[in-house]
Design a protein around this motif. Sequence first.
Motif, PDB file in Angstrom:
ATOM      1  N   MET A  71       0.907  -1.089   0.216  1.00 28.91           N
ATOM      2  CA  MET A  71      -0.023  -0.069  -0.069  1.00 28.91           C
ATOM      3  C   MET A  71       0.877   1.228   0.025  1.00 28.91           C
ATOM      4  SD  MET A  71      -2.584   1.294   3.033  1.00 28.91           S
ATOM      5  CE  MET A  71      -3.614   0.038   2.822  1.00 28.91           C
ATOM      6  N   ILE A  72       0.535   2.212  -0.897  1.00 22.92           N
ATOM      7  CA  ILE A  72       1.043   3.500  -0.809  1.00 22.92           C
ATOM      8  C   ILE A  72       0.227   4.590  -0.407  1.00 22.92           C
ATOM      9  CG2 ILE A  72       2.138   5.504  -2.306  1.00 22.92           C
ATOM     10  CD1 ILE A  72       2.939   3.028  -4.177  1.00 22.92           C
ATOM     11  N   LEU A  73       0.662   5.425   0.818  1.00 24.54           N
ATOM     12  CA  LEU A  73      -0.120   6.407   1.249  1.00 24.54           C
ATOM     13  C   LEU A  73       0.143   7.825   0.521  1.00 24.54           C
ATOM     14  CD1 LEU A  73      -1.587   7.257   3.952  1.00 24.54           C
ATOM     15  CD2 LEU A  73       0.578   8.144   4.967  1.00 24.54           C
ATOM     16  N   CYS A  74      -1.192   8.125   0.056  1.00 27.50           N
ATOM     17  CA  CYS A  74      -1.041   9.303  -0.884  1.00 27.50           C
ATOM     18  C   CYS A  74      -1.519  10.687   0.070  1.00 27.50           C
ATOM     19  CB  CYS A  74      -2.014   9.169  -1.894  1.00 27.50           C
ATOM     20  SG  CYS A  74      -1.429   8.125  -3.145  1.00 27.50           S
ATOM     21  N   LEU A  75      -0.668  11.519   0.441  1.00 28.51           N
ATOM     22  CA  LEU A  75      -1.014  12.335   1.394  1.00 28.51           C
ATOM     23  C   LEU A  75      -1.186  13.681   0.826  1.00 28.51           C
ATOM     24  CD1 LEU A  75      -0.907  13.431   4.494  1.00 28.51           C
ATOM     25  CD2 LEU A  75       1.733  13.382   4.338  1.00 28.51           C
ATOM     26  N   THR A  76      -2.564  14.169   1.136  1.00 29.66           N
ATOM     27  CA  THR A  76      -3.036  15.253   0.318  1.00 29.66           C
ATOM     28  C   THR A  76      -4.132  16.172   1.363  1.00 29.66           C
ATOM     29  OG1 THR A  76      -3.946  15.940  -2.045  1.00 29.66           O
ATOM     30  CG2 THR A  76      -4.736  13.720  -1.063  1.00 29.66           C
ATOM     31  N   HIS A  77      -5.037  16.551   0.508  1.00 25.90           N
ATOM     32  CA  HIS A  77      -6.128  17.209   1.145  1.00 25.90           C
ATOM     33  C   HIS A  77      -7.312  16.989   0.655  1.00 25.90           C
ATOM     34  CE1 HIS A  77      -6.198  20.471  -1.836  1.00 25.90           C
ATOM     35  NE2 HIS A  77      -5.139  20.448  -1.908  1.00 25.90           N
ATOM     36  N   GLU A  95       1.906  -1.793   7.000  1.00 27.94           N
ATOM     37  CA  GLU A  95       1.354  -2.019   5.543  1.00 27.94           C
ATOM     38  C   GLU A  95       1.956  -0.995   4.649  1.00 27.94           C
ATOM     39  OE1 GLU A  95      -2.786  -2.542   5.516  1.00 27.94           O
ATOM     40  OE2 GLU A  95      -3.113  -3.439   7.398  1.00 27.94           O
ATOM     41  N   ILE A  96       2.311   0.080   4.993  1.00 27.04           N
ATOM     42  CA  ILE A  96       2.620   1.225   4.189  1.00 27.04           C
ATOM     43  C   ILE A  96       3.849   1.174   3.456  1.00 27.04           C
ATOM     44  CG2 ILE A  96       2.903   3.546   3.947  1.00 27.04           C
ATOM     45  CD1 ILE A  96       0.610   3.682   6.024  1.00 27.04           C
ATOM     46  N   ARG A  97       4.091   0.985   2.030  1.00 24.93           N
ATOM     47  CA  ARG A  97       5.438   0.710   1.608  1.00 24.93           C
ATOM     48  C   ARG A  97       6.050   1.984   1.264  1.00 24.93           C
ATOM     49  NH1 ARG A  97       5.597  -4.360  -2.030  1.00 24.93           N
ATOM     50  NH2 ARG A  97       7.742  -4.046  -1.866  1.00 24.93           N
ATOM     51  N   GLY A  98       5.196   3.036   0.812  1.00 24.61           N
ATOM     52  CA  GLY A  98       5.980   4.090   0.220  1.00 24.61           C
ATOM     53  C   GLY A  98       4.978   5.271   0.511  1.00 24.61           C
ATOM     54  N   VAL A  99       5.258   6.449   0.395  1.00 27.93           N
ATOM     55  CA  VAL A  99       4.541   7.796   0.647  1.00 27.93           C
ATOM     56  C   VAL A  99       4.651   8.889  -0.438  1.00 27.93           C
ATOM     57  CG1 VAL A  99       3.755   9.707   2.152  1.00 27.93           C
ATOM     58  CG2 VAL A  99       4.580   7.335   3.227  1.00 27.93           C
ATOM     59  N   LEU A 106      -0.829   3.969  -9.951  1.00 32.94           N
ATOM     60  CA  LEU A 106      -0.460   3.097  -8.991  1.00 32.94           C
ATOM     61  C   LEU A 106      -1.019   1.641  -8.849  1.00 32.94           C
ATOM     62  CD1 LEU A 106       0.020   5.544  -5.825  1.00 32.94           C
ATOM     63  CD2 LEU A 106       1.875   4.272  -7.024  1.00 32.94           C
ATOM     64  N   GLU A 107      -2.245   2.098  -9.108  1.00 33.05           N
ATOM     65  CA  GLU A 107      -3.361   0.664  -9.134  1.00 33.05           C
ATOM     66  C   GLU A 107      -2.843  -0.308 -10.304  1.00 33.05           C
ATOM     67  OE1 GLU A 107      -7.176   1.814  -8.734  1.00 33.05           O
ATOM     68  OE2 GLU A 107      -7.020   2.613  -6.840  1.00 33.05           O
ATOM     69  N   ALA A 108      -2.698   0.399 -11.425  1.00 32.99           N
ATOM     70  CA  ALA A 108      -2.127  -0.156 -12.710  1.00 32.99           C
ATOM     71  C   ALA A 108      -0.666  -0.813 -12.593  1.00 32.99           C
ATOM     72  CB  ALA A 108      -1.975   0.630 -13.968  1.00 32.99           C
ATOM     73  N   LEU A 109       0.007  -0.442 -11.765  1.00 33.59           N
ATOM     74  CA  LEU A 109       1.342  -1.172 -11.438  1.00 33.59           C
ATOM     75  C   LEU A 109       1.063  -2.154 -10.114  1.00 33.59           C
ATOM     76  CD1 LEU A 109       3.257   2.253 -11.316  1.00 33.59           C
ATOM     77  CD2 LEU A 109       3.539   0.384 -13.051  1.00 33.59           C
ATOM     78  N   GLY A 110      -0.074  -2.255  -9.649  1.00 36.34           N
ATOM     79  CA  GLY A 110      -0.098  -3.566  -8.714  1.00 36.34           C
ATOM     80  C   GLY A 110      -0.132  -2.874  -7.206  1.00 36.34           C
ATOM     81  N   TYR A 111      -0.331  -1.523  -7.165  1.00 35.94           N
ATOM     82  CA  TYR A 111      -0.171  -0.973  -5.697  1.00 35.94           C
ATOM     83  C   TYR A 111      -1.389  -0.359  -5.340  1.00 35.94           C
ATOM     84  CZ  TYR A 111       4.836  -2.064  -5.442  1.00 35.94           C
ATOM     85  OH  TYR A 111       6.056  -2.585  -5.662  1.00 35.94           O
ATOM     86  N   GLU A 112      -1.816  -0.468  -4.298  1.00 36.52           N
ATOM     87  CA  GLU A 112      -3.209   0.396  -3.663  1.00 36.52           C
ATOM     88  C   GLU A 112      -2.535   1.673  -3.338  1.00 36.52           C
ATOM     89  OE1 GLU A 112      -6.831   0.385  -0.350  1.00 36.52           O
ATOM     90  OE2 GLU A 112      -5.106  -1.213  -0.409  1.00 36.52           O
ATOM     91  N   GLY A 113      -3.206   2.668  -3.632  1.00 36.90           N
ATOM     92  CA  GLY A 113      -3.038   3.878  -3.204  1.00 36.90           C
ATOM     93  C   GLY A 113      -4.091   4.540  -2.269  1.00 36.90           C
ATOM     94  N   PHE A 114      -3.658   4.574  -0.973  1.00 34.97           N
ATOM     95  CA  PHE A 114      -4.660   5.204  -0.044  1.00 34.97           C
ATOM     96  C   PHE A 114      -4.723   6.550   0.179  1.00 34.97           C
ATOM     97  CE2 PHE A 114      -6.000   6.142   4.366  1.00 34.97           C
ATOM     98  CZ  PHE A 114      -7.437   5.666   4.284  1.00 34.97           C
ATOM     99  N   ARG A 115      -5.730   7.298  -0.196  1.00 40.63           N
ATOM    100  CA  ARG A 115      -5.731   8.667  -0.056  1.00 40.63           C
ATOM    101  C   ARG A 115      -5.954   9.097   1.446  1.00 40.63           C
ATOM    102  NH1 ARG A 115      -9.142  13.255  -3.801  1.00 40.63           N
ATOM    103  NH2 ARG A 115      -8.888  14.721  -2.459  1.00 40.63           N
TER     104      ARG A 115
END
Length: 321
Positions: free
Chosen positions: A1-7, A66-70, A21-30
């Motif tokens: 999972m990749i944390l997408c830090l925004t507003h 679970e978070i592998r990147g930000v 990210l999803e196309a690359l096989g990674y879930e992006g959590f907003r």
Amino acid sequence: MILCLTHSQDTFTIDLVQQRLEALGYEGFRFNSDEFGTKYRLRYRLHATGPQYELRCGNRVIDAREIRGVWYRKMWDLQVPPSLDPAYVPAFLKEYRTSLHIFLDSLDVPWINRMDLDHAVGANKLMQLTAARSVGLHVPQTLFSNHAEDAIRFFDDHGGNVVVKLHGALSKSMDGKSDFFPTTRLRKEDVPMLESLSACPMILQEYVPKDRELRVIYIDGDFYTGSLRAPELTDWRTGNTTLVSWETWELPAAVEEKIHDMMTLLGLPFGAIDMIVRPDGEHVFLEVNPQGEWGMLEKYLGFPIAATIAEKLVNRIEQYG
């Protein structure tokens, strides 16, 4: 999972990055940073095996492990619940900010950009100018002062060809619709107003004649550059932005190399860089915004900026292991 830090008001760019990210096989959590105190819950527990951090949003529970990147897009001020007694607002803000940073500091994973470096560079334009000059980029002569005599001498030394601007932007967008103080050409009749600098230090720079203004998006070694002609404006956002027409621009290889060296020196894999192209073709560095806007370049020029951000972050994650 990749944390997408925004507003909560972020649109378009966040969606495109998550799609890639999803196309690359990674879930992006907003994660909408401004809603942290109203829609999220944070839990920290110290177990015998070590600390455990959890972020909860509705029924969704995310363990920090679970978070592998930000992807650090932006962070906005916290929303305050309207029902909260005003007397408790300072404590609310202080404790929630502390809790948020405890959670984010626990994420020892690849970031684009690392928050500490992002903030340090974004908050110090003089650091940016120093780094740019050190790698060989041309930068304008600059004065940052709260002293009227310094400013008047600078104005005279440059024959009145000077612009003035705040160190920090007041606007959060590139469309100029929010309140902001634009870069402004200083006129002779404005000089007496420099006596008010003691109330608000400002940046003065030599005026650089321009053929084009550039917005350069740098992503871990890749470049996407948009240009516009606005020679009659000191800051193009002061004009009618509906008439602005972005065009592609090819940076000279030597300029790209210097920008890459500067960004490496600053520790930033991402940045939106503002430059001027003089009538003689020389490229002049103005500043780098670690959270600068780029959606207009993707929208109007078709640059795959969102996809590149996602791909570069995934590459860092996979190299990190």
